[in-house]
Design an enzyme around this catalytic site. Structure first.
Site, PDB file in Angstrom:
ATOM      1  CE  LYS A   1       8.800  24.097   4.184  1.00 15.50           C
ATOM      2  NZ  LYS A   1      10.254  23.860   4.156  1.00 15.50           N
TER       3      LYS A   1
ATOM      4  CE1 TYR B   1      10.682  24.526  -1.347  1.00 19.90           C
ATOM      5  CE2 TYR B   1       9.331  22.555  -1.329  1.00 19.90           C
ATOM      6  CZ  TYR B   1       9.753  23.722  -0.731  1.00 19.90           C
ATOM      7  OH  TYR B   1       9.245  24.094   0.495  1.00 19.90           O
TER       8      TYR B   1
ATOM      9  NE  ARG C   1      13.634  33.653   3.159  1.00 19.07           N
ATOM     10  CZ  ARG C   1      13.767  32.453   2.648  1.00 19.07           C
ATOM     11  NH1 ARG C   1      12.707  31.790   2.235  1.00 19.07           N
ATOM     12  NH2 ARG C   1      14.921  31.860   2.541  1.00 19.07           N
TER      13      ARG C   1
ATOM     14  CB  THR D   1      17.056  27.428   5.135  1.00 24.48           C
ATOM     15  OG1 THR D   1      16.731  28.489   4.238  1.00 24.48           O
ATOM     16  CG2 THR D   1      16.569  26.101   4.579  1.00 24.48           C
TER      17      THR D   1
ATOM     18  NE  ARG E   1      12.022  27.923   8.103  1.00 24.97           N
ATOM     19  CZ  ARG E   1      12.340  28.323   6.886  1.00 24.97           C
ATOM     20  NH1 ARG E   1      13.359  29.156   6.699  1.00 24.97           N
ATOM     21  NH2 ARG E   1      11.652  27.906   5.844  1.00 24.97           N
TER      22      ARG E   1
ATOM     23  CG  ASN F   1      12.410  24.513   7.077  1.00 23.23           C
ATOM     24  OD1 ASN F   1      11.367  24.112   6.577  1.00 23.23           O
ATOM     25  ND2 ASN F   1      13.409  24.995   6.356  1.00 23.23           N
TER      26      ASN F   1
ATOM     27  CG  HIS G   1       7.646  28.029   0.895  1.00 27.23           C
ATOM     28  ND1 HIS G   1       8.906  28.009   0.351  1.00 27.23           N
ATOM     29  CD2 HIS G   1       6.933  28.942   0.174  1.00 27.23           C
ATOM     30  CE1 HIS G   1       8.960  28.866  -0.654  1.00 27.23           C
ATOM     31  NE2 HIS G   1       7.767  29.448  -0.783  1.00 27.23           N
TER      32      HIS G   1
ATOM     33  CD  GLU H   1       7.579  31.069  -3.916  1.00 27.57           C
ATOM     34  OE1 GLU H   1       7.174  31.371  -2.769  1.00 27.57           O
ATOM     35  OE2 GLU H   1       8.722  30.613  -4.128  1.00 27.57           O
TER      36      GLU H   1
END
Ligand code: ADP
Length: 154
Positions: A9, A49, A85, A91, A102, A112, A115, A126
């Protein structure tokens, strides 16, 4: 074998953490099958999103994701969606376990850093949202052979 989507991000780009986080995935053994830099349109972000579009913080997410271009990756491995993940952590970075991306590198629920697709089903959708089939280049057998047993690859 799965392919999952990762986005570095704008907060990751702005803080100069792309290399550090990419190195974590590479060292773990997730293989890069595609990587590119892109600007995210409001249309693409609204689709991506969509589950958050009625939340009061949605405009803030769109603005945060458009602060800079992002780096988008597709990573491949056995159970890649779950492996990647777990590496991201919760999150809300303040709740994320130490040892996760994170949990080690961020303190914000919004900023954070990454994604990561949240399930194999989301990963499939995705990856197709961000990459064409031609852009995805599978690893050589030899690259996988040093990471997994023969049984795991069958
Ligand atoms: P994840 O990115 O861990 O899959 P979500 O899909 O729930 O989490 O949220 C997408 C992104 O929206 C988060 O990564 C974060 O950047 C942002 N976000 C989520 N919840 C909030 C919130 N309460 N306030 C601000 N931003 C949020």
């Amino acid at each position: 074998m799965q392919t999952t989507l990762v986005i570095f991000k704008p907060d990751c780009v702005l803080r100069g953490l792309v290399g550090e986080i990419l190195a974590r995935f590479e060292k773990r053994g997730l293989k890069i099958v595609a990587i590119k830099k892109m600007k995210l349109s409001t249309e693409l972000l609204t689709e991506h999103y969509g589950h958050l579009k009625d939340k009061p913080f949605f405009p803030g997410i769109v603005a945060a994701m458009q602060r800079t271009p992002v780096i988008v990756l597709a990573l491949r491995g056995v159970n890649a969606a779950e492996v990647a993940r777990k590496m991201a952590g919760a999150t809300n970075a303040r709740d994320a376990e130490v040892g996760t991306i994170r949990g080690d590198l961020a303190v914000s629920i919004q900023n954070n850093l990454v994604h990561i697709s949240d399930s194999p089903e989301s990963a499939e959708i995705e990856v197709k949202r961000f990459f064409t089939a031609e852009e995805l280049v599978d690893p050589a057998d030899e690259e996988l052979g040093v990471l997994y047993s023969k049984d795991e690859l069958n």
